[in-house]
Design an enzyme around this catalytic site. Structure first.
Site, mmCIF file in Angstrom:
data_model
loop_
_atom_site.group_PDB
_atom_site.id
_atom_site.type_symbol
_atom_site.label_atom_id
_atom_site.label_comp_id
_atom_site.label_asym_id
_atom_site.label_seq_id
_atom_site.Cartn_x
_atom_site.Cartn_y
_atom_site.Cartn_z
ATOM 1 N N ARG A 53 0.839 -1.193 0.000
ATOM 2 C CA ARG A 53 0.000 0.000 0.000
ATOM 3 C C ARG A 53 0.873 1.242 0.000
ATOM 4 N NH1 ARG A 53 -1.046 2.258 4.481
ATOM 5 N NH2 ARG A 53 -1.392 0.322 5.651
ATOM 6 N N TYR A 106 -17.532 16.327 -15.938
ATOM 7 C CA TYR A 106 -17.877 14.910 -15.951
ATOM 8 C C TYR A 106 -18.822 14.591 -14.798
ATOM 9 C CZ TYR A 106 -17.181 9.954 -14.865
ATOM 10 O OH TYR A 106 -17.371 8.636 -14.535
ATOM 11 N N ASP A 179 -7.931 18.533 -14.961
ATOM 12 C CA ASP A 179 -8.179 17.175 -15.437
ATOM 13 C C ASP A 179 -7.771 17.128 -16.902
ATOM 14 O OD1 ASP A 179 -9.220 14.797 -16.441
ATOM 15 O OD2 ASP A 179 -10.979 14.846 -15.138
ATOM 16 N N LYS A 204 -8.425 5.752 -19.428
ATOM 17 C CA LYS A 204 -8.733 6.256 -20.757
ATOM 18 C C LYS A 204 -7.508 6.178 -21.670
ATOM 19 C CE LYS A 204 -12.772 7.311 -18.890
ATOM 20 N NZ LYS A 204 -12.595 7.223 -17.449
#
Length: 384
Positions: A53, A106, A179, A204
């Site tokens: 982690r 978005y 973004d 993406k």
């Protein structure tokens, strides 16, 4: 290899973070499928690794590559784009802070802010981020901590001037977050234009093959990087090693894919502009687009996302989506395959009834890298 600016984008995309394996010489970084690491004595970490982690060598390779291709100093890889956004906001904001937010963002990001972060005491004001005066008006002196941009926006393809908005945010003592998912770092470099943080859904264009979900943050300021690193570990929404490996693999071909996405998108735009059922085409590469001059200034090309509106309203828009065959009806974007969707009923259903609601006659295309004539023929059939 060094990530010196003397290297071009494609060289960095292939080599940054991708040192040959010191044991075998393998040119592709291994997938370190481990949760923990043998320590060299109590408290003696081996090369900084203790628990995956906190750090994993495969994720480290990706994070180094992300920093290099976005011209940042540190990159951070997460389990999704929204995980990256949530971790960022909890790193830089506290209850009572305010955010200026795009008025056509978005839907998933809007849901995070309006339904989740709002319960934590974060307030937001939607603003037309393409208009500097609207941003200045939305800022609350001493309270606004973040100005948030998508450029181009999702799904209306509006374009904000990053350098101008960065100055407005900094004059108000706020950070500018961009973004950069739609453009990718190949087409646009927000940190070079004054942004403080770049956000990606690596699902993406970075991954590029619709086979992984991930997110990223990239920054330049060391103090801000330390805050994000602390919260990345404390919150724990990190990218797993296999997901990190898939994104790292995808980045290697990002440049050549983005050129093909852009080539195909430009031909799709030409077709749509001639179609009698299309009332408007939304694409920054069009001379008449209101953000065209800004996009030409800050983008290398205009990308693979095209939206358009049709004369037959919502019914026709949905019919087109349902009739397509080569174009796959599906959410997401940025993969090698072409996708078609109805934002109002799909990706942006969460903003229905809000100031961010999108038109019902809107169709969004993620133009892939197939033979473009096949895409045009299928689109023509679906629209007949």
């Amino acid at each position: 290899m060094t990530t010196s600016p003397q290297y071009g984008f494609e060289t960095l995309a292939i080599h940054a973070g991708n040192e040959p394996d010191p044991t075998t010489g393998a040119v592709v970084p291994p997938i370190y499928a481990t949760s923990t690491y043998k320590q060299d004595g109590v408290g003696g970490l081996r090369n900084g690794y203790e628990y995956s982690r906190s750090a994993n060598p495969t994720r480290t390779a990706l994070e180094e590559c992300l920093a290099a291709i976005e011209a940042g100093t540190r990159g951070f890889a997460f389990a999704s784009g929204l995980a990256a956004e949530d971790t960022l906001m909890r790193s830089i904001c506290k209850p009572g802070d305010h955010v200026v937010f795009p008025d056509d963002a978005y839907g998933g990001t809007f849901r995070l802010f309006s339904k989740v972060l709002s319960q934590w005491g974060i307030d937001m004001t939607p603003a037309a981020v393409t208009h500097p005066d609207a941003i200045r008006k939305a800022i609350r002196p001493g309270v606004t901590k973040v100005v948030w941009l998508e450029t181009p926006t999702n799904p209306l393809l509006n374009v904000a001037d990053i350098a101008i908005v960065a100055q407005i945010a900094h004059d108000a003592g706020a950070l500018l977050v961009v973004d950069n998912t739609f453009a990718s770092p190949y087409l646009q470099q927000p940190l070079e234009l004054g942004a403080d943080v770049v956000v990606h859904s690596t699902t993406k264009y970075m991954g590029g093959h619709s086979d992984v979900v991930g997110g990223a943050l990239i920054v330049r300021d060391p103090e801000l990087a330390d805050k994000i690193a602390y919260h990345q570990n404390a919150i724990g929404a990190v990218a797993g090693p296999f997901d990190a490996w898939l994104v790292l693999r995808g980045i290697k071909t990002l440049g050549v894919r983005m050129d093909r996405h852009s080539d195909n998108a430009e031909k799709v735009v030409e077709y749509l502009q001639r179609h009698q059922s299309v009332t408007s085409v939304l694409y920054p590469g069009i001379d008449g687009h209101p953000g065209h001059e800004t996009a030409a200034k800050q983008m290398k090309r205009y990308g693979g996302i095209v939206s358009f509106r049709v004369s037959g309203g919502e019914k026709q828009a949905i019919d087109i989506c349902n009739k397509a065959e080569v174009w796959t009806l599906g959410e997401s974007l940025g993969g090698v395959e072409s996708l078609i969707e109805h934002p109002g009923k799909m990706t942006h259903a969460s903003v229905a009834g809000t100031p961010l609601e999108v038109p019902g006659d809107l169709v969004r295309l993620s133009v892939g890298i197939e033979t473009v004539d096949d895409l045009l023929h299928d689109l023509d059939r679906a629209m007949s």
